[in-house]
Write an enzyme that holds these catalytic residues in place. Structure first.
Site, short mmCIF file in Angstrom:
data_model
loop_
_atom_site.label_atom_id
_atom_site.label_comp_id
_atom_site.label_asym_id
_atom_site.label_seq_id
_atom_site.Cartn_x
_atom_site.Cartn_y
_atom_site.Cartn_z
N ASN A 10 0.86 -1.19 0.00
CA ASN A 10 0.00 0.00 0.00
C ASN A 10 0.89 1.23 0.00
O ASN A 10 1.48 1.57 1.02
CB ASN A 10 -0.90 -0.02 1.24
CG ASN A 10 -1.72 1.25 1.39
OD1 ASN A 10 -1.88 2.00 0.43
ND2 ASN A 10 -2.23 1.50 2.58
N LYS A 12 0.06 4.33 -0.34
CA LYS A 12 -0.59 5.55 0.18
C LYS A 12 -0.34 6.70 -0.80
O LYS A 12 -0.34 6.48 -2.00
CB LYS A 12 -0.09 5.87 1.58
CG LYS A 12 -0.10 4.62 2.48
CD LYS A 12 0.10 4.92 3.91
CE LYS A 12 0.22 3.62 4.67
NZ LYS A 12 0.09 3.76 6.09
N HIS A 96 -9.54 1.39 4.84
CA HIS A 96 -8.26 1.57 5.54
C HIS A 96 -8.46 2.51 6.72
O HIS A 96 -9.25 3.46 6.63
CB HIS A 96 -7.22 2.12 4.56
CG HIS A 96 -5.83 2.07 5.11
ND1 HIS A 96 -5.37 3.00 6.01
CD2 HIS A 96 -4.83 1.17 4.93
CE1 HIS A 96 -4.12 2.69 6.34
NE2 HIS A 96 -3.77 1.57 5.70
N GLU A 98 -6.81 4.89 7.79
CA GLU A 98 -6.58 6.31 7.50
C GLU A 98 -7.81 6.93 6.85
O GLU A 98 -8.12 8.10 7.07
CB GLU A 98 -5.33 6.46 6.61
CG GLU A 98 -4.06 6.21 7.43
CD GLU A 98 -2.90 5.63 6.64
OE1 GLU A 98 -2.92 5.67 5.40
OE2 GLU A 98 -1.96 5.10 7.30
N GLU A 168 -5.79 -4.91 10.56
CA GLU A 168 -4.75 -3.91 10.76
C GLU A 168 -5.02 -3.14 12.05
O GLU A 168 -5.76 -2.15 12.05
CB GLU A 168 -4.75 -2.91 9.60
CG GLU A 168 -4.43 -3.52 8.26
CD GLU A 168 -3.78 -2.49 7.35
OE1 GLU A 168 -2.65 -2.72 6.95
OE2 GLU A 168 -4.39 -1.46 7.07
N GLY A 174 2.24 2.12 10.78
CA GLY A 174 3.22 3.21 10.65
C GLY A 174 3.90 3.58 11.95
O GLY A 174 4.54 4.63 12.03
N SER A 214 3.15 -2.34 10.40
CA SER A 214 4.61 -2.39 10.60
C SER A 214 5.22 -3.73 10.23
O SER A 214 6.11 -4.23 10.93
CB SER A 214 4.96 -1.97 12.04
OG SER A 214 4.54 -0.65 12.28
C1 PEP Z 1 -0.84 0.19 5.97
O1 PEP Z 1 -0.79 1.33 5.54
O2 PEP Z 1 -1.80 -0.53 5.66
C2 PEP Z 1 0.24 -0.28 6.82
C3 PEP Z 1 0.13 -1.46 7.36
O3 PEP Z 1 1.32 0.55 7.00
P1 PEP Z 1 2.72 0.17 7.72
O4 PEP Z 1 3.19 -1.13 7.11
O5 PEP Z 1 3.62 1.31 7.36
O6 PEP Z 1 2.46 0.04 9.17
#
Ligand code: PEP
Length: 253
Positions: A10, A12, A96, A98, A168, A174, A214
């Site tokens: 992803n 973003k 997501h 975000e 998630e 992040g 992460s």
């Molecule tokens: C994500 O944006 O779905 C995500 C898991 O980000 P990160 O791997 O940076 O934590």
């Protein structure tokens, strides 16, 4: 049981068109034909066509990061499922955290978006997960149940390959603070039980539930060793071809 692992990058709001082309060329070169897990990248809308052109004929799929549920009309700024299919997407991320946080996306919106994607034969990757405060209050299971039911109920899924759930935990996205494999497994087995109720047992057994938060080359193998973790949604570590490739190789169970 035959769940093919899935690794999705992803991106973003990162990468210009030339950066997308460079990345996809490198990935294509480095992964070769035999990948093992199924792999997809999710660039921003503006880079989808360029990525599709480079990835054409490879085993690497394309994903969008969002969609709007209407088929067309006066919805300035929005993109339909048909438009995503036309550009070559196979997957689309919906819900997501975000988008839930900054754009107030609700479970109802997630459900409508997933339904619109299924209608166009695109595979929704439905994201869900609890915040740190919700986990600390002991509400993680209740939140995940509400999001799973609200996001998925009523979807016309005929084949378990055609829907992906991404657990998630918001506190892991992040932050560098990955959920332990046991924490992720505990929730993901719970999600699978909900899928049994929403769809059916055979369907739930075959549906992919991936983990995001992460994920890095150093922790992918231990996450993938868990029975109900069928892949990963990768943010930060998917932006460099090297670390993304290492995650893909590390994901082979
Ligand atoms: C994500 O944006 O779905 C995500 C898991 O980000 P990160 O791997 O940076 O934590």
């Amino acid at each position: 049981m035959s769940r093919t692992p899935l690794i999705v990058g992803n991106w973003k709001m990162h990468k210009t068109i030339p950066e997308t082309v460079d990345f996809c060329l490198r990935l294509k070169e480095e992964l070769g034909a035999a990948v093992g897990p199924r792999v997809a990248v999710a660039p921003p809308f503006t880079s989808l066509l360029a990525a599709a052109q480079v990835l054409k004929g490879t085993s690497i799929s394309l994903s969008a990061q969002d969609v709007f549920w209407a088929e067309g009309g006066a919805y300035t700024g929005e993109i339909s499922a048909k438009m995503l299919a036309e550009v070559g997407c196979r997957f689309t991320i919906v819900g997501h955290s975000e988008r839930r946080q900054y754009f107030h996306e609700t479970d109802e919106a997630v459900n409508k978006k997933a339904a619109a994607l299924i209608k166009e034969k695109l595979i929704p990757i439905v994201c869900l997960g609890e915040t740190l405060a919700q986990r600390q209050e002991g509400a993680a299971f209740a939140v995940v149940e509400k999001q799973t039911r609200g996001g998925l109920e009523g979807l016309a899924v005929k084949d378990p390959e055609n829907l992906v759930i991404a657990y998630e935990p918001v506190w892991a996205i992040g932050t560098g603070q990955t959920a332990t494999p046991e924490q992720a497994q505990e929730i993901q087995v719970f999600i699978r039980k909900l899928l049994e109720k929403i769809f059916s047992s055979p369907m739930a057994r075959e549906m992919r539930i991936i983990y995001g938060g992460s994920v890095k080359p150093e922790n992918i193998s231990e996450l993938m060793a868990m029975a109900d973790i069928d892949g990963a949604l990768v943010g930060g570590a998917s932006l460099q071809a090297d670390s993304f490739r290492q995650i893909i190789h590390g994901a082979i169970k």
